[in-house]
Design a protein around this motif. Sequence first.
Motif, short mmCIF file in Angstrom:
data_model
loop_
_atom_site.label_atom_id
_atom_site.label_comp_id
_atom_site.label_asym_id
_atom_site.label_seq_id
_atom_site.Cartn_x
_atom_site.Cartn_y
_atom_site.Cartn_z
N TYR A 60 0.84 -1.15 -0.01
CA TYR A 60 0.02 -0.09 0.01
C TYR A 60 1.03 1.35 0.01
N TRP A 72 -4.98 7.28 -7.14
CA TRP A 72 -5.43 5.92 -6.84
C TRP A 72 -5.92 5.13 -7.81
N TYR A 74 -6.95 1.91 -7.97
CA TYR A 74 -8.10 1.06 -7.69
C TYR A 74 -9.28 1.86 -7.38
N CYS A 79 -10.66 -1.87 -1.48
CA CYS A 79 -9.49 -2.16 -1.08
C CYS A 79 -9.08 -2.29 0.28
N TRP A 80 -8.66 -3.60 0.77
CA TRP A 80 -8.48 -3.70 1.84
C TRP A 80 -6.76 -3.64 2.21
N VAL A 81 -6.63 -3.04 3.30
CA VAL A 81 -5.11 -3.06 3.57
C VAL A 81 -4.94 -3.47 4.94
N ALA A 89 -5.74 6.92 4.57
CA ALA A 89 -6.33 6.34 3.28
C ALA A 89 -6.55 7.49 2.29
N VAL A 95 -13.27 6.15 -4.16
CA VAL A 95 -12.05 5.57 -3.93
C VAL A 95 -12.70 4.80 -2.42
N VAL A 97 -10.81 2.75 0.37
CA VAL A 97 -9.59 1.96 0.90
C VAL A 97 -9.89 1.82 2.62
N ARG A 98 -9.89 0.48 2.91
CA ARG A 98 -10.22 0.16 4.27
C ARG A 98 -8.92 -0.46 4.91
#
Length: 187
Positions: A60, A72, A74, A79-81, A89, A95, A97-98
């Motif tokens: 990430y 970004w 994606y 999107c899992w981080v 994020a 967007v 992002v988790r």
Amino acid sequence: MSVVYYAATTLDGYIAEQDDTIDWLTGYQGRYDGEDAAPARGYEEFYAGVGALVMGSVTYEWVVDHIGADDWPYADKPCWVLSSHELAAPGGEGVDVRVVRGSVAERFDEMAASAGEGRLWVVGGGNVASQFADEGLLDEVEVTVVPVVLGGGKPLFERRLAGGPMRLERAIPRASGMVELRFSIPR
């Protein structure tokens, strides 16, 4: 829904240099003129079947540092981080992002649900892919082997995988000189 680890790797099994650079991939120029050479498979073709992504904090941070939070790549998919520390994020339209803590097993149902009918793409790195494999949650490994030898770096998998060998489903030599391999993981 299936879980796929999709990555490029060197001939000796590394996805990045020790310092996380991938110049060996981005600067690669090769070719193969054999009769069985296929044109490069489009990333877009693969990405169209992805419902959600999961990556580790190192991957990430590399994406944010090299591509930028404002661009970004994606933006149209959750999107899992997986991270043990706080990360900012990126914002912006579309967007999602988790940044989450916890094990792959603890978060899997949420990740799978967010993928819907699409695939859950394990972007990287080797540690995250190994965690999915350790829990029996990895269905496929799709690697593009680039004929470059680094002699060291960040491995495709961080540790030996339990269970029997993967089953080769497809091997395609590409006109670029790379070889695309697809493996299924028996359960």
